[in-house]
Design a protein around this motif. Structure first.
Motif, PDB file in Angstrom:
ATOM      1  N   ALA A  15     -43.850   5.235 -25.902  1.00  0.00           N
ATOM      2  CA  ALA A  15     -43.301   6.289 -26.895  1.00  0.00           C
ATOM      3  C   ALA A  15     -42.923   5.533 -28.375  1.00  0.00           C
ATOM      4  O   ALA A  15     -43.243   6.021 -29.484  1.00  0.00           O
ATOM      5  CB  ALA A  15     -41.972   6.784 -26.544  1.00  0.00           C
ATOM      6  N   ILE A  16     -42.369   4.266 -28.473  1.00  0.00           N
ATOM      7  CA  ILE A  16     -42.162   3.586 -29.712  1.00  0.00           C
ATOM      8  C   ILE A  16     -43.430   3.194 -30.547  1.00  0.00           C
ATOM      9  O   ILE A  16     -43.592   3.240 -31.727  1.00  0.00           O
ATOM     10  CB  ILE A  16     -41.275   2.274 -29.277  1.00  0.00           C
ATOM     11  N   GLY A  20     -47.844   7.835 -36.076  1.00  0.00           N
ATOM     12  CA  GLY A  20     -47.490   8.855 -36.712  1.00  0.00           C
ATOM     13  C   GLY A  20     -46.139   8.850 -37.254  1.00  0.00           C
ATOM     14  O   GLY A  20     -45.838   8.150 -37.876  1.00  0.00           O
ATOM     15  N   ARG A  21     -45.162   9.760 -36.778  1.00  0.00           N
ATOM     16  CA  ARG A  21     -43.838   9.629 -36.816  1.00  0.00           C
ATOM     17  C   ARG A  21     -43.181   8.225 -36.198  1.00  0.00           C
ATOM     18  O   ARG A  21     -43.175   8.063 -35.024  1.00  0.00           O
ATOM     19  CB  ARG A  21     -43.118  10.786 -36.058  1.00  0.00           C
ATOM     20  N   VAL A  22     -42.651   7.480 -37.023  1.00  0.00           N
ATOM     21  CA  VAL A  22     -42.151   6.046 -36.541  1.00  0.00           C
ATOM     22  C   VAL A  22     -40.393   6.118 -36.377  1.00  0.00           C
ATOM     23  O   VAL A  22     -39.762   6.310 -37.352  1.00  0.00           O
ATOM     24  CB  VAL A  22     -42.725   4.851 -37.621  1.00  0.00           C
ATOM     25  N   ARG A  51     -48.374  -1.861 -29.028  1.00  0.00           N
ATOM     26  CA  ARG A  51     -48.041  -1.600 -30.425  1.00  0.00           C
ATOM     27  C   ARG A  51     -46.677  -1.411 -30.585  1.00  0.00           C
ATOM     28  O   ARG A  51     -45.900  -2.058 -31.209  1.00  0.00           O
ATOM     29  CB  ARG A  51     -48.630  -0.412 -31.138  1.00  0.00           C
ATOM     30  N   GLY A  52     -45.937  -0.918 -29.552  1.00  0.00           N
ATOM     31  CA  GLY A  52     -44.644  -0.587 -29.430  1.00  0.00           C
ATOM     32  C   GLY A  52     -43.731  -2.014 -29.152  1.00  0.00           C
ATOM     33  O   GLY A  52     -42.829  -2.174 -29.673  1.00  0.00           O
ATOM     34  N   SER A  65     -47.811   0.067 -37.319  1.00  0.00           N
ATOM     35  CA  SER A  65     -49.235   0.364 -37.005  1.00  0.00           C
ATOM     36  C   SER A  65     -50.228  -0.643 -37.109  1.00  0.00           C
ATOM     37  O   SER A  65     -51.191  -0.596 -36.538  1.00  0.00           O
ATOM     38  CB  SER A  65     -49.745   1.615 -37.538  1.00  0.00           C
ATOM     39  N   GLU A  66     -49.879  -1.872 -37.450  1.00  0.00           N
ATOM     40  CA  GLU A  66     -50.556  -2.908 -37.846  1.00  0.00           C
ATOM     41  C   GLU A  66     -50.950  -3.641 -36.421  1.00  0.00           C
ATOM     42  O   GLU A  66     -49.874  -4.426 -35.969  1.00  0.00           O
ATOM     43  CB  GLU A  66     -50.034  -3.847 -38.806  1.00  0.00           C
TER      44      GLU A  66
END
Length: 312
Positions: A15-16, A20-22, A51-52, A65-66
Motif C-alpha cells: 500500500a505504501i 500515484g498518491r504518496v 518500493r514500499g 517511485s525511484e
C-alpha cells in the motif's frame, strides 16, 4: 473480497509503495525503524512491496517511485562514520540511509532492495573529485570518527585540506603553512598567536601522518616568526636563545631586520652595527647625530652584549 488483514506486513508495504498518491512518512528514523522491525515482510517480491519497503527506509516523498537508484547503507558500526560523511558531501543524499534505521534490514534483503554498503574508498573518491571540503562539519564527528577518516586518506593534499584537524585551542580547520606540531615543546606563545599548534594524536597512524605532513616548530621557526612580527625587537631574547641551535646563513633576514634593541630606545639590524674598538667614541657620537641609521656595539644593552649567542 480479498481484503488484507490488519497484521499483513506485506500488504502494508504494498500500500505504501503504490504509485500515484504518496503517503508522507514521519521523518523520525527511529519510528520508521521500529515499524520495519515489528512488521517484517515474509517475502521480498512484487514491485509495490519493494518500493514500499525502500520508501520506509529513505522516507523521501519526492523519490518514492525511484525503483532503480541504489540505497546506500552501513553494514556495521564502523561504517557509520562513512554514512555520516557521505550524507554531508552529497547535496541530495536522500538515498543514503540513516544509520539508525539501517540495522532493521536483514542482509538477505539487500540485493532485492538495491541496498549497497557505503564504501570508504567510494566516499573518498567522491571527495577527491568534487573537492567539497566546505560541506564537512567537523563538530558533528567525535574524535574517534575524525581519526577514522583522517587515517584513511593517502593523499597529503586531501589530508591537509580536511577541516577535521583540531588544534590546541580547540579550533578545527585544514592544515596550512601556518600550522605546526611542537614535538620539542619550544613554541613561544607570543609568537604562535598567528599560528595553529597541534597536539600529536594518540593514534599511532595519525601521529605518523602529523609528523610527516605538518610543519615542525623548530628553533628556526622561532626566529622566523619573531622576525616577521611588527616589532621584532620585542622578541630579541627569543631570537638570541634560538640562535645557538640554528645555522645563521639559513635566515638572511636575521642580518637585515631591525630586531636588536638600542639604548635607551629604538632598534637596529645586525648589518648596521659597526664594531671598531679604536673608534667606539666617534661611532657613538656620529650614530647619535645621524638618528642611529647605524650604531656601535655600545649602543646595545649589556644584556645583549653579554649573551653567549651574540656575536660581535
Amino acid at each position: 473480497l480479498g481484503i488484507p488483514l490488519g497484521n499483513d506486513a506485506n500488504a502494508a508495504y504494498e500500500a505504501i509503495g503504490k504509485r500515484g498518491r504518496v503517503l508522507a512518512l514521519t521523518p523520525d528514523t527511529q519510528i520508521r525503524a521500529k515499524f520495519i522491525r515489528e512488521n517484517s515482510p515474509n517475502a521480498i517480491k512484487g514491485d509495490d512491496l519493494v518500493r514500499g519497503l525502500r520508501y520506509v527506509l529513505h522516507g523521501s516523498v519526492a523519490h518514492q517511485s525511484e525503483d532503480d537508484a541504489t540505497l546506500w547503507i552501513n553494514q556495521d558500526k564502523d561504517d557509520r562514520v562513512w554514512v555520516k560523511l557521505k550524507r554531508m558531501l552529497e547535496p541530495d543524499s536522500w538515498n543514503v540511509i540513516d544509520s539508525g534505521i539501517a540495522g532493521s534490514i536483514p542482509p538477505d534483503y539487500w540485493e532485492k532492495l538495491k541496498l549497497r554498503r557505503v564504501c570508504p574508498d567510494d566516499v573518498m573518491a567522491y571527495l577527491r573529485e568534487e573537492r567539497c571540503f566546505d560541506r564537512i562539519h567537523a563538530t558533528e564527528f567525535d574524535e574517534a570518527e575524525r581519526t577514522a577518516i583522517l587515517i584513511r586518506i593517502e593523499d597529503d593534499v586531501v589530508w591537509k585540506a580536511m577541516p577535521l584537524h583540531k588544534d590546541t585551542k580547540g579550533n578545527f580547520g585544514p592544515i596550512t603553512a601556518s600550522c605546526f606540531i611542537d614535538p620539542l615543546g619550544i613554541a613561544v606563545s607570543g609568537l604562535a598567536d598567528d599560528a595553529r599548534i597541534f597536539k600529536l594524536s594518540d593514534s599511532e597512524k595519525l601521529c605518523g601522518m602529523q609528523k610527516k605532513w605538518i610543519l615542525h616548530w623548530t628553533h628556526e621557526t622561532t626566529i622566523r616568526q619573531a622576525l616577521d612580527q611588527t616589532a621584532p625587537d620585542v622578541h630579541w631574547q627569543h631570537i638570541l636563545e634560538a640562535l645557538g641551535n640554528v645555522e645563521h646563513e639559513k635566515i638572511p633576514k636575521l642580518k637585515t631586520t631591525r630586531w636588536l634593541p638600542l639604548q635607551p630606545s629604538g632598534a637596529i639590524s645586525p648589518d648596521d652595527i659597526i664594531d671598531l674598538e679604536p673608534l667606539v667614541d666617534e661611532i657613538d657620537k656620529l650614530a647619535a647625530e645621524s638618528g642611529y641609521c647605524y650604531a656601535g656595539v655600545r649602543a646595545l644593552g649589556n644584556e645583549i652584549q653579554s649573551h653567549p649567542n651574540f656575536e660581535k
